[in-house]
Design a protein around this motif. Structure first.
Motif, short mmCIF file in Angstrom:
data_model
loop_
_atom_site.label_atom_id
_atom_site.label_comp_id
_atom_site.label_asym_id
_atom_site.label_seq_id
_atom_site.Cartn_x
_atom_site.Cartn_y
_atom_site.Cartn_z
N UNK A 7 0.83 -1.20 0.00
CA UNK A 7 0.00 0.00 0.00
C UNK A 7 0.87 1.26 0.00
N UNK A 8 0.37 2.30 -0.64
CA UNK A 8 1.08 3.57 -0.70
C UNK A 8 1.29 4.11 0.71
N UNK A 9 2.53 4.39 1.05
CA UNK A 9 2.86 4.77 2.43
C UNK A 9 2.09 6.00 2.89
N UNK A 10 1.92 6.98 2.00
CA UNK A 10 1.20 8.19 2.39
C UNK A 10 -0.28 7.91 2.66
N UNK A 11 -0.86 6.92 1.98
CA UNK A 11 -2.25 6.56 2.21
C UNK A 11 -2.39 5.84 3.54
N UNK A 54 -1.57 3.90 -9.51
CA UNK A 54 -2.62 4.46 -8.66
C UNK A 54 -2.18 4.38 -7.20
N UNK A 55 -2.42 5.43 -6.44
CA UNK A 55 -2.20 5.38 -5.00
C UNK A 55 -3.29 4.50 -4.39
N UNK A 56 -2.90 3.58 -3.50
CA UNK A 56 -3.86 2.61 -2.97
C UNK A 56 -3.72 2.45 -1.46
N UNK A 57 -4.81 2.04 -0.87
CA UNK A 57 -4.86 1.69 0.55
C UNK A 57 -6.00 0.72 0.78
N UNK A 58 -6.13 0.25 2.00
CA UNK A 58 -7.21 -0.69 2.30
C UNK A 58 -7.56 -0.64 3.78
N UNK A 79 -5.87 16.67 2.77
CA UNK A 79 -5.01 15.79 3.54
C UNK A 79 -3.58 15.91 2.99
N UNK A 80 -2.73 16.60 3.72
CA UNK A 80 -1.39 16.90 3.24
C UNK A 80 -0.55 15.66 3.01
N UNK A 81 -0.84 14.58 3.77
CA UNK A 81 -0.03 13.37 3.64
C UNK A 81 -0.18 12.73 2.26
N UNK A 82 -1.34 12.88 1.64
CA UNK A 82 -1.57 12.29 0.32
C UNK A 82 -1.26 13.32 -0.75
#
Length: 333
Positions: A247-251, A288-292, A330-333
């Protein structure tokens, strides 16, 4: 919560035959979205229109099961697996075919249960011979493992919680979401259990800026279980990686920050073997930036999967808060 989960897990939704589930979800969410449609592969897509980044939130609607491949002269049905499951845990379970015919998934006498595969098993539909059996079911017809849903004060038990839990979470988020940034695509994906097929198609079509999957994950805590990072009652699980995706670290950071800001209990999810729909999305196009967000369950891919009600609620709250905050703020993303 329990009645809604009981309704959606009772539906027949073997991979490739998810129409009952698709129709049910569409009826439930249509009043709360701007547009809803199904695509060629059987994904259900619900759109909440807005300006800003395109966000895709997904959960698969299909479940494991069986498909009939042969009927012998005595009327016993041979079947192949649809998706992966431990055959030993399903021996002598009742099944229901998509046309309502019921039977028992049984094992022949010559094989020990611990060594059994589906080729060693048969489905007894109580036909007197092959001709009668063929009047009851067709070759190529899918069958669902039956389950009895029940609840305790903190726990819900049912088959097909993988991944009707994720579908339930998405439905609740859709109904409760009032304000958001971006254009939202809620995708109830088909055929995940046989190769992330629906996610591949929907990811290509939607081409999101960010994709979030909602799925289940393995909870340990049982006697002699191998180590696992998640537990029932530990809150929503923020995925870091699994066998198919990093997963994208920023997400990951943004999901965890959202949980802390809103006092939502959470834990980290790391899996060595399983994969998820976002594995099919992450490398599409230019990436694509991803998370779950995962929900821990015990006895995955059986007819007695169980989850903690508090964890389910945490997943709904976390996903809602994350969407409301939005990528742009959201600055992190």
């Amino acid at each position: 919560m329990f009645e809604a989960l009981k309704n959606i897990t009772s539906l027949h939704g073997i991979s490739g035959r998810e129409q009952q589930v698709l129709k049910y979800i569409q009826q439930q969410i249509t009043p709360f979205v701007d547009k809803v449609y199904s695509d060629t592969l059987g994904n259900l897509v619900a759109v909440k229109k807005g300006s800003g980044p395109r966000i895709m939130i997904m959960a698969n609607i299909d479940e494991i099961g069986l498909i009939s491949t042969f009927i012998d002269e005595n009327g016993f049905v041979r079947a192949a697996p649809v998706g992966k499951f431990e055959v030993a845990g399903m021996i002598n379970k009742t099944v229901t075919f998509e046309n309502g015919v019921r039977g028992i998934f049984a094992l022949g006498d010559k094989v020990e249960i611990k060594n059994a595969g589906t080729s060693d098993c048969y489905i007894d539909i109580f036909a007197k011979d092959r001709r009668e059996a063929l009047n009851m079911i067709d070759i190529g017809m899918s069958a669902k493992f039956d389950s009895i849903a029940f609840e305790t004060e903190n726990i819900v038990v049912s088959g097909a919680l993988n991944n009707r839990l994720g579908c339930y979470v998405l439905m609740e988020v859709i109904k409760s979401l009032k304000e958001f940034n971006g254009e939202l695509y809620f995708v109830f994906t088909s055929q995940k259990e046989i190769g992330l097929r629906g996610a591949k198609v929907s990811g290509f079509e939607i081409s999101p800026d960010l994709a979030i999957a909602v799925d289940v994950t393995r909870a340990a805590q049982t006697p002699d279980s191998s180590p696992a990072c998640c537990r029932l009652g530990g809150g929503a699980a923020v995925k870091v990686r699994d066998a198919g995706v990093v997963c994208t670290a920023s997400v990951v950071d943004a999901l965890e920050s959202t949980a802390k800001e809103n006092n939502i209990k959470y834990q980290r999810d790391v899996l060595a073997k399983s994969d998820s729909d976002i594995a099919a999305i992450q490398t599409g196009g230019r990436g694509v930036k991803v998370g779950a967000v995962s929900i821990p369950i015990r006895y995955c891919h059986t007819s007695v999967e169980c989850a903690n009600k508090g964890d389910i609620d945490c997943a709904i709250r976390l996903l809602t808060a994350f969407i409301q905050k939005g990528i742009e703020t959201n600055a992190e993303i």
